[in-house]
Scaffold this motif. Sequence first.
Motif, PDB file in Angstrom:
ATOM      1  N   LYS A  43      -3.763  -1.612  -8.155  1.00  0.00           N
ATOM      2  CA  LYS A  43      -3.974  -0.502  -7.226  1.00  0.00           C
ATOM      3  C   LYS A  43      -3.971   0.855  -7.927  1.00  0.00           C
ATOM      4  CE  LYS A  43       0.885  -0.413  -5.702  1.00  0.00           C
ATOM      5  NZ  LYS A  43       1.769  -0.477  -4.519  1.00  0.00           N
ATOM      6  N   SER A  47     -12.069  -2.015  -2.526  1.00  0.00           N
ATOM      7  CA  SER A  47     -10.740  -2.531  -2.815  1.00  0.00           C
ATOM      8  C   SER A  47     -10.475  -2.477  -4.314  1.00  0.00           C
ATOM      9  CB  SER A  47     -10.595  -3.977  -2.320  1.00  0.00           C
ATOM     10  OG  SER A  47      -9.260  -4.427  -2.447  1.00  0.00           O
ATOM     11  N   THR A  72       0.811  -1.220   0.000  1.00  0.00           N
ATOM     12  CA  THR A  72       0.000   0.000   0.000  1.00  0.00           C
ATOM     13  C   THR A  72       0.840   1.265   0.000  1.00  0.00           C
ATOM     14  OG1 THR A  72      -0.185  -0.219   2.412  1.00  0.00           O
ATOM     15  CG2 THR A  72      -2.011  -1.070   1.094  1.00  0.00           C
TER      16      THR A  72
END
Length: 325
Positions: A247, A242, A53
């Motif tokens: 990402k 999510s 992350t």
Amino acid sequence: MRAVGYRRLGPAAEVLHLETRPIPEAPGAGEVIIRLHASGINPHDTKARAGWTGGAPPDDFFIPHSDGAGVVSAVGAGVDLAIGARVWVFGAPHGAGTAADYLRIPAWRVLPLPDALDFAEGASLGVPLLTAWLAVLADGPVTDQVLLVQGGGGAVGEAAVALGVAFGARVVATARSADSAARAAARGALAVRAPDDPALSQLIADMTGGAGVPRIVEVDFGANQTRNLAMLADHGTLVSYSATSDKFPTLDYYGFARKGARISFVQGMKLTPAHIVRARADLLPLLAQGQLRPTIAARFALDEAAAAHELVERGAGGNVVLMLN
């Protein structure tokens, strides 16, 4: 006290280890100390530890996990909780999480654990259940609406299915495995399909008279974006918690804009005290009745935290918990 944590980012087996740490100081006003019996592990915990992350390495020993369950051992001024009360907690302080024997936490992040649930189940409520609540109910009722839950067999997904059903929605779910499909069906989904099944869009069209689904709960924003656009109603809401496979997904801006759609990104750790007042009223009666019981995939001892993290990373098919007592 015992605590599992890490001092650098990396693979679980390389960086997680058990240490003896000081018991938290006496609680201040509005705070409590919890003697933890179980610590829940969520994907954001493993992603943060691995550096996925993008977070910075910890400055000191970092105790992970935001969810847990145990008993109240001390209370600060102004706290209306009894010593010895069974509770579940969410949003533990960053770096001083629930992978330890004791936790100091603001009292508004502590909720009663019904007798119908054990401590492992209580430790599995926080992020999954509160994320599902945000996704399904935070911005209005879903009674008589068609609700599509992508990933309906995951920890958040099955909670979203159960909440939708409990509050009167007609729920359709997707799942990629037979086990995930069975979990979504057990929660009350009227139909479960693979996310790339061509028959899914036709099912949605039939159920909505061709108008499209007004609300989609999404586990993987980029992977399902095109399919979701095709099924989303005009002025519908896509709620994503999510972006599992990418990402940095590309956004089809005009695809959503032409539908006047709303995109909502939700995180269970970002609830406000006002959210909790509403969530508490919606969730606690259902928990007391055993309607929102989470699926426990595995229970590990505290010194087995690395193996527990690795199981979450592989895909556990339910919640993974560290047992402290």
